[in-house]
Design an enzyme around this catalytic site. Sequence first.
Site, PDB file in Angstrom:
ATOM      1  N   ASP A 226      61.440  74.243 -33.527  1.00 32.99           N
ATOM      2  CA  ASP A 226      60.361  75.290 -33.092  1.00 32.99           C
ATOM      3  C   ASP A 226      59.096  74.430 -33.041  1.00 32.99           C
ATOM      4  O   ASP A 226      58.317  74.686 -32.124  1.00 32.99           O
ATOM      5  CB  ASP A 226      59.952  76.043 -34.566  1.00 32.99           C
ATOM      6  CG  ASP A 226      59.290  77.205 -34.132  1.00 32.99           C
ATOM      7  OD1 ASP A 226      58.996  77.509 -33.081  1.00 32.99           O
ATOM      8  OD2 ASP A 226      58.856  78.115 -35.220  1.00 32.99           O
TER       9      ASP A 226
ATOM     10  N   HIS B  22      53.698  80.841 -39.477  1.00 32.22           N
ATOM     11  CA  HIS B  22      52.887  79.955 -38.645  1.00 32.22           C
ATOM     12  C   HIS B  22      51.616  80.089 -39.308  1.00 32.22           C
ATOM     13  O   HIS B  22      51.030  80.959 -39.825  1.00 32.22           O
ATOM     14  CB  HIS B  22      52.864  80.514 -37.275  1.00 32.22           C
ATOM     15  CG  HIS B  22      54.441  80.058 -36.441  1.00 32.22           C
ATOM     16  ND1 HIS B  22      54.361  79.348 -35.352  1.00 32.22           N
ATOM     17  CD2 HIS B  22      55.471  80.566 -36.656  1.00 32.22           C
ATOM     18  CE1 HIS B  22      55.657  79.220 -35.029  1.00 32.22           C
ATOM     19  NE2 HIS B  22      56.374  80.063 -35.820  1.00 32.22           N
TER      20      HIS B  22
ATOM     21  N   CYS C 143      50.258  76.303 -31.371  1.00 28.95           N
ATOM     22  CA  CYS C 143      50.695  77.856 -31.029  1.00 28.95           C
ATOM     23  C   CYS C 143      50.289  77.991 -29.501  1.00 28.95           C
ATOM     24  O   CYS C 143      49.219  77.730 -28.925  1.00 28.95           O
ATOM     25  CB  CYS C 143      49.654  78.630 -31.771  1.00 28.95           C
ATOM     26  SG  CYS C 143      49.693  80.445 -31.387  1.00 28.95           S
TER      27      CYS C 143
HETATM   28  P1  HMG Z   1      66.948  85.160 -18.002  1.00 26.73           P
HETATM   29  O1  HMG Z   1      65.995  84.470 -16.808  1.00 26.73           O
HETATM   30  O2  HMG Z   1      66.596  86.724 -17.928  1.00 26.73           O
HETATM   31  O3  HMG Z   1      68.239  84.891 -17.912  1.00 26.73           O
HETATM   32  O4  HMG Z   1      66.345  84.357 -19.234  1.00 26.73           O
HETATM   33  P2  HMG Z   1      69.583  84.943 -16.909  1.00 26.73           P
HETATM   34  O5  HMG Z   1      70.930  85.361 -17.804  1.00 26.73           O
HETATM   35  O6  HMG Z   1      69.260  85.846 -15.682  1.00 26.73           O
HETATM   36  O7  HMG Z   1      69.711  83.435 -16.365  1.00 26.73           O
HETATM   37  C1  HMG Z   1      68.785  82.851 -15.394  1.00 26.73           C
HETATM   38  C2  HMG Z   1      69.254  81.262 -15.671  1.00 26.73           C
HETATM   39  O8  HMG Z   1      68.794  80.665 -16.633  1.00 26.73           O
HETATM   40  C3  HMG Z   1      70.549  81.046 -14.818  1.00 26.73           C
HETATM   41  O9  HMG Z   1      70.500  80.057 -14.194  1.00 26.73           O
HETATM   42  C4  HMG Z   1      71.167  80.648 -16.258  1.00 26.73           C
HETATM   43  O10 HMG Z   1      72.417  79.753 -15.865  1.00 26.73           O
HETATM   44  C5  HMG Z   1      70.170  80.116 -17.018  1.00 26.73           C
HETATM   45  P3  HMG Z   1      70.332  79.761 -12.573  1.00 26.73           P
HETATM   46  O11 HMG Z   1      71.424  80.671 -12.119  1.00 26.73           O
HETATM   47  O12 HMG Z   1      69.027  80.448 -12.142  1.00 26.73           O
HETATM   48  O13 HMG Z   1      70.363  78.233 -12.438  1.00 26.73           O
HETATM   49  N1  HMG Z   1      70.637  80.325 -18.360  1.00 26.73           N
HETATM   50  C6  HMG Z   1      71.000  79.323 -19.392  1.00 26.73           C
HETATM   51  N2  HMG Z   1      70.903  77.948 -19.344  1.00 26.73           N
HETATM   52  C7  HMG Z   1      71.133  77.257 -20.090  1.00 26.73           C
HETATM   53  N3  HMG Z   1      71.570  77.791 -21.595  1.00 26.73           N
HETATM   54  C8  HMG Z   1      71.380  79.069 -21.658  1.00 26.73           C
HETATM   55  C9  HMG Z   1      71.202  79.929 -20.519  1.00 26.73           C
HETATM   56  N4  HMG Z   1      70.998  81.304 -20.321  1.00 26.73           N
HETATM   57  C10 HMG Z   1      70.760  81.442 -19.048  1.00 26.73           C
HETATM   58  N5  HMG Z   1      71.726  79.853 -22.841  1.00 26.73           N
HETATM   59  C11 HMG Z   1      67.003  83.680 -21.561  1.00 26.73           C
HETATM   60  C12 HMG Z   1      66.947  84.953 -20.574  1.00 26.73           C
HETATM   61  C13 HMG Z   1      67.225  84.379 -22.720  1.00 26.73           C
HETATM   62  C14 HMG Z   1      68.070  82.777 -21.144  1.00 26.73           C
HETATM   63  C15 HMG Z   1      65.744  83.097 -21.519  1.00 26.73           C
HETATM   64  O14 HMG Z   1      64.643  84.010 -21.528  1.00 26.73           O
HETATM   65  C16 HMG Z   1      65.582  82.087 -22.506  1.00 26.73           C
HETATM   66  O15 HMG Z   1      66.033  81.119 -22.503  1.00 26.73           O
HETATM   67  N6  HMG Z   1      64.649  82.356 -23.352  1.00 26.73           N
HETATM   68  C17 HMG Z   1      64.200  81.287 -24.543  1.00 26.73           C
HETATM   69  C18 HMG Z   1      62.842  81.520 -25.112  1.00 26.73           C
HETATM   70  C19 HMG Z   1      62.667  80.450 -26.047  1.00 26.73           C
HETATM   71  O16 HMG Z   1      63.576  79.506 -26.478  1.00 26.73           O
HETATM   72  N7  HMG Z   1      61.650  80.719 -27.062  1.00 26.73           N
HETATM   73  C20 HMG Z   1      61.539  80.086 -27.932  1.00 26.73           C
HETATM   74  C21 HMG Z   1      62.570  80.325 -29.221  1.00 26.73           C
HETATM   75  S1  HMG Z   1      62.183  81.747 -30.329  1.00 26.73           S
HETATM   76  C22 HMG Z   1      60.812  81.475 -31.144  1.00 26.73           C
HETATM   77  O17 HMG Z   1      60.376  80.495 -31.242  1.00 26.73           O
HETATM   78  C23 HMG Z   1      60.277  82.449 -32.429  1.00 26.73           C
HETATM   79  C24 HMG Z   1      60.936  81.753 -33.819  1.00 26.73           C
HETATM   80  O18 HMG Z   1      60.606  80.345 -33.958  1.00 26.73           O
HETATM   81  C25 HMG Z   1      60.531  82.622 -35.046  1.00 26.73           C
HETATM   82  C26 HMG Z   1      59.022  83.036 -34.698  1.00 26.73           C
HETATM   83  O19 HMG Z   1      58.200  82.173 -34.959  1.00 26.73           O
HETATM   84  O20 HMG Z   1      58.794  84.072 -34.675  1.00 26.73           O
HETATM   85  C27 HMG Z   1      62.678  81.600 -33.696  1.00 26.73           C
HETATM   86 MG    MG Z   2      58.593  79.780 -34.812  1.00 23.51          MG
END
Ligand code: HMG
Ligand code: MG
Length: 297
Positions: free
Chosen positions: A16, A209, A240
Site C-alpha cells: 500500500d 490512512h 494519498c
Molecule cells: P480491467 O481493465 O477492467 O480488466 O481492470 P480486464 O479484465 O478487462 O483486463 C484488462 C487488461 O488487464 C488485460 O490485458 C488483462 O490481461 C490485464 P490486455 O489484454 O489489455 O493486455 N489484467 C491483468 N494483468 C495482470 N494481473 C492481473 C490482471 N487482471 C487483468 N491480475 C482490474 C480490472 C481489477 C484488473 C484493474 O482495475 C486493476 O488491476 N485494479 C487494481 C487497482 C489497485 O491495485 N488499486 C490499489 C489497491 S486497493 C487499495 O489500495 C485500498 C486498500 O489499501 C484499502 C484502503 O486503503 O482502502 C486495500
Molecule cells: Mg490503503
Amino acid sequence: MNYPKRVKIVEVGPRDGLQNEKTTVDIDTKVALINRLSEAGLSTIEAGSFVSPKWVPQMAGSDQVFSQLPKHTATTYTALTPNIQGLERAIACGVREVAVFAAASESFSQKNINCSIAESIERFKPLAEKALANDLRVRGYISCVVGCPYEGTVDIESATAVANQLLGMGCYEVSLGDTVGTGTPATIELLLNRLLVDIPASKLAVHLHDTYGQALANVLRALQMGISVIDSSVAGLGGCPYAEGASGNLATEDLVYLLDGLGIDHGVDLTKLIAAGNFISQKLNRINGSKVGLARQ
Ligand code: HMG
Ligand code: MG
C-alpha cells in the site's frame, strides 16, 4: 479501559505504501525492505499485489519480489489479488495468503477496480473458492468505510453489507479501510458499533490512512472496542492519491510506540523497525513519514 493484551500488526508498506509513491523502487530494494521488516519482528507483511500493471505500475514486479523472498520462514507474506488472473499469478509464486479488495462506495469501486460493488463480490466468490481449495488463506478489504473521495460520507450499512459478504465467501478477516483518512474516533466508533452487532471483533481489522492526522486516535478507539489487528505502513509510506503532498498510511513506528505506551504486546523491535523506515525513506529520497522515526534519527 480494556485493551487487547496482544495486537497483530499487518505491515502494508511494501504494497500500500510503495504503490502510492511517485518513485518506483527496484525489486532488490523491495526485497531488502521486506527482509528488514521481517527481521524487525513483523510476522505478516503485504509484500505486493497481482493487479494489472497498467493500473498500478509500481506493483509490476511483484512476481519477482515473491520469488526472492525466503521460503522457510515464520513470516507470512501476503498479496492483493483482484481477479482469478491475479490469484493464478500468486499461486505460481507460492503465495500462501491473498487479499480481495472491495469498497463501500460505488464510485470508488468503479475507479479502483472498474466494476460495481456487486460485480466485485461476484468476481471474488470464485477467486475465494479457488484460493481456499488451494489451501490459501483469504483476507478481505473494504475501502472507503466512512468517507469517499467522490461521494463524501459513506453509509455504514454499505460497509456492513460488504463485510458480511466477504466473510460469507470465506475471508477469515475483514480489514476496514479509511482510504481517505477523513474518519475520526466518533465515526470509527459508529461504524464499529454497527459492525460488531453482526461480526465478532476477532474477524475485524482496521486500516487507517493518516491524511487528516486522525489515524492514531482512530486506532486507540478501535483498540478500546476490542479490535486487535491493525494495518500500518513503515515510515508512513504511501501518500494519498487524492491529495497531493498529504500523509500516507498510519506509520508502523508510531503504532508500535503507542502500543508500547499502553503495555500491549506486538513482537516488533522498534530500533530495527526505525532503521527499516530510514532505509526506504533514503531510497525514495523523502522525509521519513513516521513521527517516531524522525524523533529517533
Ligand atoms: P480491467 O481493465 O477492467 O480488466 O481492470 P480486464 O479484465 O478487462 O483486463 C484488462 C487488461 O488487464 C488485460 O490485458 C488483462 O490481461 C490485464 P490486455 O489484454 O489489455 O493486455 N489484467 C491483468 N494483468 C495482470 N494481473 C492481473 C490482471 N487482471 C487483468 N491480475 C482490474 C480490472 C481489477 C484488473 C484493474 O482495475 C486493476 O488491476 N485494479 C487494481 C487497482 C489497485 O491495485 N488499486 C490499489 C489497491 S486497493 C487499495 O489500495 C485500498 C486498500 O489499501 C484499502 C484502503 O486503503 O482502502 C486495500
Ligand atoms: Mg490503503
